[in-house]
Write a protein that holds these residues in place. Structure first.
Motif, PDB file in Angstrom:
ATOM      1  N   LEU A 117      86.405 -45.942  97.785  1.00  0.00           N
ATOM      2  CA  LEU A 117      86.841 -45.053  98.896  1.00  0.00           C
ATOM      3  C   LEU A 117      88.122 -44.366  98.690  1.00  0.00           C
ATOM      4  O   LEU A 117      89.125 -45.114  98.119  1.00  0.00           O
ATOM      5  CB  LEU A 117      86.600 -45.701 100.142  1.00  0.00           C
ATOM      6  N   THR A 118      88.188 -43.056  98.856  1.00  0.00           N
ATOM      7  CA  THR A 118      89.571 -42.434  98.866  1.00  0.00           C
ATOM      8  C   THR A 118      89.989 -42.242 100.385  1.00  0.00           C
ATOM      9  O   THR A 118      89.465 -41.763 101.060  1.00  0.00           O
ATOM     10  CB  THR A 118      89.697 -41.197  98.103  1.00  0.00           C
ATOM     11  N   LEU A 119      91.279 -42.223 100.631  1.00  0.00           N
ATOM     12  CA  LEU A 119      92.135 -41.976 101.718  1.00  0.00           C
ATOM     13  C   LEU A 119      92.848 -40.631 101.810  1.00  0.00           C
ATOM     14  O   LEU A 119      93.549 -40.121 102.533  1.00  0.00           O
ATOM     15  CB  LEU A 119      93.170 -42.902 102.322  1.00  0.00           C
ATOM     16  N   GLN A 120      92.629 -39.856 100.408  1.00  0.00           N
ATOM     17  CA  GLN A 120      93.003 -38.514 100.207  1.00  0.00           C
ATOM     18  C   GLN A 120      91.962 -37.400 100.627  1.00  0.00           C
ATOM     19  O   GLN A 120      91.302 -36.897  99.754  1.00  0.00           O
ATOM     20  CB  GLN A 120      93.371 -38.415  98.799  1.00  0.00           C
ATOM     21  N   ILE A 121      91.914 -37.349 101.792  1.00  0.00           N
ATOM     22  CA  ILE A 121      91.057 -36.416 102.662  1.00  0.00           C
ATOM     23  C   ILE A 121      91.519 -35.320 103.565  1.00  0.00           C
ATOM     24  O   ILE A 121      92.381 -35.639 104.423  1.00  0.00           O
ATOM     25  CB  ILE A 121      90.015 -36.992 103.234  1.00  0.00           C
ATOM     26  N   PHE A 122      91.028 -34.001 103.140  1.00  0.00           N
ATOM     27  CA  PHE A 122      91.948 -32.967 103.733  1.00  0.00           C
ATOM     28  C   PHE A 122      90.806 -32.482 104.559  1.00  0.00           C
ATOM     29  O   PHE A 122      89.933 -32.305 104.515  1.00  0.00           O
ATOM     30  CB  PHE A 122      92.547 -32.002 102.480  1.00  0.00           C
ATOM     31  N   SER A 123      91.513 -31.831 105.829  1.00  0.00           N
ATOM     32  CA  SER A 123      90.748 -30.867 106.520  1.00  0.00           C
ATOM     33  C   SER A 123      90.114 -29.562 105.826  1.00  0.00           C
ATOM     34  O   SER A 123      90.970 -29.020 104.849  1.00  0.00           O
ATOM     35  CB  SER A 123      91.719 -30.372 107.777  1.00  0.00           C
ATOM     36  N   PRO A 124      89.022 -29.103 106.080  1.00  0.00           N
ATOM     37  CA  PRO A 124      87.911 -29.500 107.243  1.00  0.00           C
ATOM     38  C   PRO A 124      87.018 -30.717 106.589  1.00  0.00           C
ATOM     39  O   PRO A 124      85.803 -30.481 107.349  1.00  0.00           O
ATOM     40  CB  PRO A 124      87.412 -28.261 107.427  1.00  0.00           C
ATOM     41  N   ASP A 125      87.378 -31.319 105.419  1.00  0.00           N
ATOM     42  CA  ASP A 125      86.250 -32.449 105.113  1.00  0.00           C
ATOM     43  C   ASP A 125      86.249 -33.390 106.270  1.00  0.00           C
ATOM     44  O   ASP A 125      87.143 -33.595 106.971  1.00  0.00           O
ATOM     45  CB  ASP A 125      86.985 -32.860 103.774  1.00  0.00           C
ATOM     46  N   SER A 126      85.050 -33.953 106.545  1.00  0.00           N
ATOM     47  CA  SER A 126      84.579 -34.821 107.574  1.00  0.00           C
ATOM     48  C   SER A 126      84.479 -36.217 107.042  1.00  0.00           C
ATOM     49  O   SER A 126      83.765 -36.424 106.033  1.00  0.00           O
ATOM     50  CB  SER A 126      83.534 -34.109 108.601  1.00  0.00           C
ATOM     51  N   THR A 127      84.805 -37.317 107.690  1.00  0.00           N
ATOM     52  CA  THR A 127      84.335 -38.706 107.476  1.00  0.00           C
ATOM     53  C   THR A 127      83.412 -39.387 108.400  1.00  0.00           C
ATOM     54  O   THR A 127      83.348 -40.269 108.532  1.00  0.00           O
ATOM     55  CB  THR A 127      85.689 -39.596 107.397  1.00  0.00           C
ATOM     56  N   GLU A 128      82.666 -38.409 109.140  1.00  0.00           N
ATOM     57  CA  GLU A 128      81.859 -38.816 110.322  1.00  0.00           C
ATOM     58  C   GLU A 128      80.794 -39.621 109.674  1.00  0.00           C
ATOM     59  O   GLU A 128      80.623 -40.627 110.095  1.00  0.00           O
ATOM     60  CB  GLU A 128      81.508 -37.831 110.852  1.00  0.00           C
ATOM     61  N   GLY A 129      80.046 -39.238 108.786  1.00  0.00           N
ATOM     62  CA  GLY A 129      79.094 -40.006 108.045  1.00  0.00           C
ATOM     63  C   GLY A 129      79.392 -41.096 107.203  1.00  0.00           C
ATOM     64  O   GLY A 129      78.801 -42.327 107.642  1.00  0.00           O
ATOM     65  N   LEU A 130      80.601 -41.213 106.654  1.00  0.00           N
ATOM     66  CA  LEU A 130      81.136 -42.304 106.046  1.00  0.00           C
ATOM     67  C   LEU A 130      81.396 -43.686 107.191  1.00  0.00           C
ATOM     68  O   LEU A 130      80.992 -44.744 107.139  1.00  0.00           O
ATOM     69  CB  LEU A 130      82.316 -42.269 105.336  1.00  0.00           C
ATOM     70  N   CYS A 131      81.944 -43.152 108.408  1.00  0.00           N
ATOM     71  CA  CYS A 131      82.363 -44.107 109.483  1.00  0.00           C
ATOM     72  C   CYS A 131      81.174 -44.807 110.054  1.00  0.00           C
ATOM     73  O   CYS A 131      81.222 -45.893 110.437  1.00  0.00           O
ATOM     74  CB  CYS A 131      83.497 -43.354 110.498  1.00  0.00           C
ATOM     75  N   LYS A 132      79.972 -44.011 110.284  1.00  0.00           N
ATOM     76  CA  LYS A 132      78.831 -44.372 110.895  1.00  0.00           C
ATOM     77  C   LYS A 132      78.032 -45.325 109.959  1.00  0.00           C
ATOM     78  O   LYS A 132      77.395 -46.059 110.338  1.00  0.00           O
ATOM     79  CB  LYS A 132      77.895 -43.238 111.284  1.00  0.00           C
ATOM     80  N   THR A 631      91.119 -30.026  89.780  1.00  0.00           N
ATOM     81  CA  THR A 631      90.345 -31.261  89.838  1.00  0.00           C
ATOM     82  C   THR A 631      89.594 -31.630  90.950  1.00  0.00           C
ATOM     83  O   THR A 631      89.030 -32.761  90.795  1.00  0.00           O
ATOM     84  CB  THR A 631      91.070 -32.319  89.036  1.00  0.00           C
ATOM     85  N   SER A 632      90.089 -31.034  92.043  1.00  0.00           N
ATOM     86  CA  SER A 632      89.368 -31.478  93.379  1.00  0.00           C
ATOM     87  C   SER A 632      88.776 -30.272  93.940  1.00  0.00           C
ATOM     88  O   SER A 632      88.926 -29.151  93.682  1.00  0.00           O
ATOM     89  CB  SER A 632      90.509 -32.031  94.120  1.00  0.00           C
ATOM     90  N   GLU A 633      87.759 -30.711  94.819  1.00  0.00           N
ATOM     91  CA  GLU A 633      86.980 -29.703  95.531  1.00  0.00           C
ATOM     92  C   GLU A 633      87.726 -28.882  96.206  1.00  0.00           C
ATOM     93  O   GLU A 633      87.588 -27.737  96.518  1.00  0.00           O
ATOM     94  CB  GLU A 633      86.019 -30.383  96.646  1.00  0.00           C
ATOM     95  N   ARG A 634      88.961 -29.352  97.108  1.00  0.00           N
ATOM     96  CA  ARG A 634      89.796 -28.500  97.859  1.00  0.00           C
ATOM     97  C   ARG A 634      90.425 -27.510  97.061  1.00  0.00           C
ATOM     98  O   ARG A 634      90.610 -26.278  97.524  1.00  0.00           O
ATOM     99  CB  ARG A 634      90.749 -29.690  98.384  1.00  0.00           C
ATOM    100  N   ASP A 635      91.031 -28.041  95.822  1.00  0.00           N
ATOM    101  CA  ASP A 635      91.628 -26.773  95.041  1.00  0.00           C
ATOM    102  C   ASP A 635      90.801 -26.002  94.493  1.00  0.00           C
ATOM    103  O   ASP A 635      91.101 -24.922  94.219  1.00  0.00           O
ATOM    104  CB  ASP A 635      92.469 -27.766  93.900  1.00  0.00           C
TER     105      ASP A 635
END
Length: 675
Positions: A117-132, A631-635
């Motif tokens: 798991l990574t904690l390098q998560i930027f908006s508007p990416d959502s962690t709702e599914g992971l948390c549930k 190398t990242s989806e955000r970039d």
């Protein structure tokens, strides 16, 4: 008809190496993901045949790496459509949040043993599914990725931290932790508290020995058996740790099982010779002995490797010359074959050796040096005696013109201190013109020189010219000079240099790089352009041509442009009388300053995206030297080069970055994800 198909067990053994993901690669927590690659997906193996599909499916799903929302949605659909696939997933690497689909994935992937798991998560990416969904799995190993300095504290990351902390007590199999932190803080404490209370951890992996003490203090109440430090630690540092905290040191394991500098090499026992007076090949003739021992010394002295000045693993060669008179006589040609002048003194010593033993001169095949200009007299004397010289270059110059036809013209600069005098160059052409294959060294300027100097270079294949010498352009120019010259790179020159070359036949010329901004070069290309398969030229010069560059070089296969901020490509550059049918590759050489400038970068991207397909019908690749794929989806979502690459791919043209990697389209989500 007999069944010739292989058993599934053999097919599995064949496909396993191709589909396997190494444990250290899966657990890699580097800033750039090791899976940020643009090669063919391993899922292509499943499309070969039905038997490969049947056998490779469990292997493919054994390790799942998610790097984008589209991949998460595709996996969600696959697992919802075939619930058995989720049972194959043992290792799950999630490099983002990826929204609601993660809940479905975790629901069906109940056999996950290793979770990244990574904690390098930027908006508007959502962690709702992971948390549930975290409470739906029960991993054995948890790998956390986080930055070491400035933590992200947006809402999505905060929720994920809380969800991980809440799930840890329920993960009753969790005993291995890959720990990214070497500091304390609220986030660290939110993980430490439930892990310590569970008291199940027996293995912790940390990035370096710096965090060993804090990790030990935080988790010493757990039944620890091993603290694995990823990066190796020298023996002295290990001893310091052992003295400071022996109990902790007993649990530490470092990157290498045997620390560098502490391993003893076991020498093989060599039995004594039965006859101490034995002389090898004593019954053979002198010529046979010399031939055999010369070949032995060739390999023992690394004669072939010595030509590569970039290598630092070449053993000492001089001691072999001191073994015997025979070794000295036979080893001298190999010892002097490749000369590296690393200082002024080395040039002086070589000059002295050649003056004392002129027989050494013909042995020298290569001269590489950076202090030639400081040893003008020495270089003149040396080059007057090297009748077998094949290559002369400066050690600070990498090979700009490659041996292989598929290699590129790379962007390296000349050092000014590695030059030789014009007199030395003239002497060299007379002394070794019959053997010289490459001349890649700057030459001092001289005025009104006869071009007949080039008539001696009958074997020259590659020439990198950096010299402002002016030539007398008259009827005496040697038309048949440089008959084997195939690669020419001009860094700077007087305009008379290309004028002289324009009067020559140059039948072997194939690749030309014109880096000189002050020389137009149109007349030269008018004469020799039809022979060229590769050309690099500044855009500013091309725009001044009265004839289109594609008409000047109708057989060109690779066309490279030196880009500058005040010049850019437009449609007129490619409006040739006939389409360039041979042109398949185009390269843009940009400076780092230009690529950082937004306006210049935008102009370049627009120029590339609007290349006229009618004039370039067979263009298949465009390479830009000054950028690298994100190398990242955000970039990726914000990168203009990606949009340019997508537009080119629609026409069958690939865009390549400076590393030579072509852009491969990312998986795109279509329709709605299943719930």
């Amino acid at each position: 008809m007999p069944d010739t198909s292989l058993p599934d067990e053999i097919i599995s053994e064949i496909l396993s190496p191709a589909l396997k993901v190494a444990d250290d690669v899966f657990a890699d927590t580097s800033e750039v993901s090791p899976f940020a690659d643009y090669s063919e997906s391993t899922s292509a193996y499943l499309l070969v045949c039905k038997s490969w599909l049947r056998v490779a499916t469990p292997l493919l799903y054994n390790v799942v790496v998610l790097r984008s929302k589209a991949q998460a949605k595709a996996l969600e659909r696959a697992l919802a459509g075939n619930k058995r696939l989720g049972q194959f997933i043992k290792k799950l690497r999630i490099e983002g949040g990826y929204g609601q689909p993660m809940h479905t994935i975790l629901k069906f992937a109940s056999n996950v043993s290793d979770l990244y798991l990574t904690l390098q998560i930027f908006s508007p990416d959502s962690t709702e599914g992971l948390c549930k969904g975290l409470h739906l799995i029960n991993p054995t190993c948890l790998i956390l990725h986080d930055v070491r300095k400035k933590w992200l504290r947006n809402v999505m990351v905060t929720r994920l931290v809380g969800a991980i902390a809440a799930a840890i007590p329920k993960w009753d199999r969790l005993c291995i932790l890959c720990w990214p932190y070497d500091m304390t803080g609220p986030r660290v404490e939110s993980f430490v508290r439930p892990l310590v209370q569970a008291k199940r951890l027996h293995t912790i992996v940390i990035p370096s020995a710096v965090s060993a003490s804090r990790t030990w203090n935080a988790f010493k109440e757990c039944p620890l058996q091993l603290i694995h430090v990823k990066h190796p630690v020298d023996l002295h540092r290990q001893q310091q740790i052992s003295k400071k905290n022996p109990k902790m040191a007993a649990l530490l394991k470092y990157g290498y099982d045997v620390p560098q500098g502490s391993c003893d090499v076991e020498l093989l026992h060599i039995a004594p010779a039965l006859n101490p007076f034995f002389i090898p090949m004593s019954s053979a003739s002198t010529d046979v002995q010399d031939t055999v021992w010369s070949r032995v010394l060739y390999f023992a002295m690394s004669a072939e490797l010595a030509a590569d000045v970039a290598r630092h693993d070449i053993p000492l060669r001089f001691p072999l010359l001191l073994v015997s008179k025979k070794f000295h006589r036979l080893g001298l040609p190999h010892y002097y074959a490749h000369i590296v002048l690393k200082s002024v003194m080395s040039a002086e010593l070589l000059k002295l050796a050649l003056s004392c033993q002129p027989i050494l001169g013909p042995y020298i095949r290569t001269i590489v040096g950076t202090y030639m200009s400081y040893s003008a007299e020495s270089m003149l004397a040396i080059l007057s005696k090297t009748s077998g010289l094949v290559r002369i270059t400066s050690s600070l110059i990498r090979r700009t013109l490659k041996d292989d036809d598929d290699d590129d013209f790379d962007d390296y600069d000349f050092p000014s201190r590695g030059s030789i005098s014009w007199i030395a160059f003239d002497n060299m052409t007379r002394t070794s013109g019959a053997t010289l294959h490459e001349c890649s060294v700057p030459i001092t300027t001289r005025q009104n020189v006869s071009p007949t100097v080039f008539s001696h270079l009958v074997e020259l294949r590659k020439m990198e010219w950096r010299c402002g010498t002016t030539f007398v352009c008259d009827a005496t120019a040697p038309v048949k000079a440089l008959p084997k010259l195939s690669d020419l790179l001009v860094w700077n020159s007087d305009k008379s240099f290309l004028t002289v070359l324009s009067s020559m036949l140059l039948p072997s010329l194939r690749r030309v790089v014109l880096r000189c901004e002050d020389v137009k070069g149109e007349k030269f290309l008018l004469v020799h352009g039809s022979k060229l398969s590769e050309l690099e030229i500044p855009i500013s010069r091309v725009k001044e041509f009265s004839v289109n560059v594609l008409d000047l070089c109708p057989n060109i296969c690779t066309l490279s442009f030196s880009w500058s901020d005040d010049s850019f490509l437009d449609e007129k550059t490619f409006l040739s009388r006939t389409p360039a049918a041979s042109l398949t590759k185009m390269k843009m050489r940009m400076s780092s300053d230009d690529i950082q400038d937004k306006d210049a970068r935008t102009r370049c991207q627009k120029s590339i995206a609007t290349l006229p397909q009618k004039s370039l019908p067979n263009l298949r690749e465009v390479r830009v030297s000054a950028f690298q794929w994100p190398t990242s989806e955000r970039d990726i979502a914000r990168d203009g080069w990606v949009r340019t690459a997508e537009s080119l791919l629609a026409r069958g043209v690939s865009l390549t970055d400076k590393t030579g990697k072509k852009w491969r389209p990312r998986l795109k989500a279509r329709g709605r994800s299943s719930k």
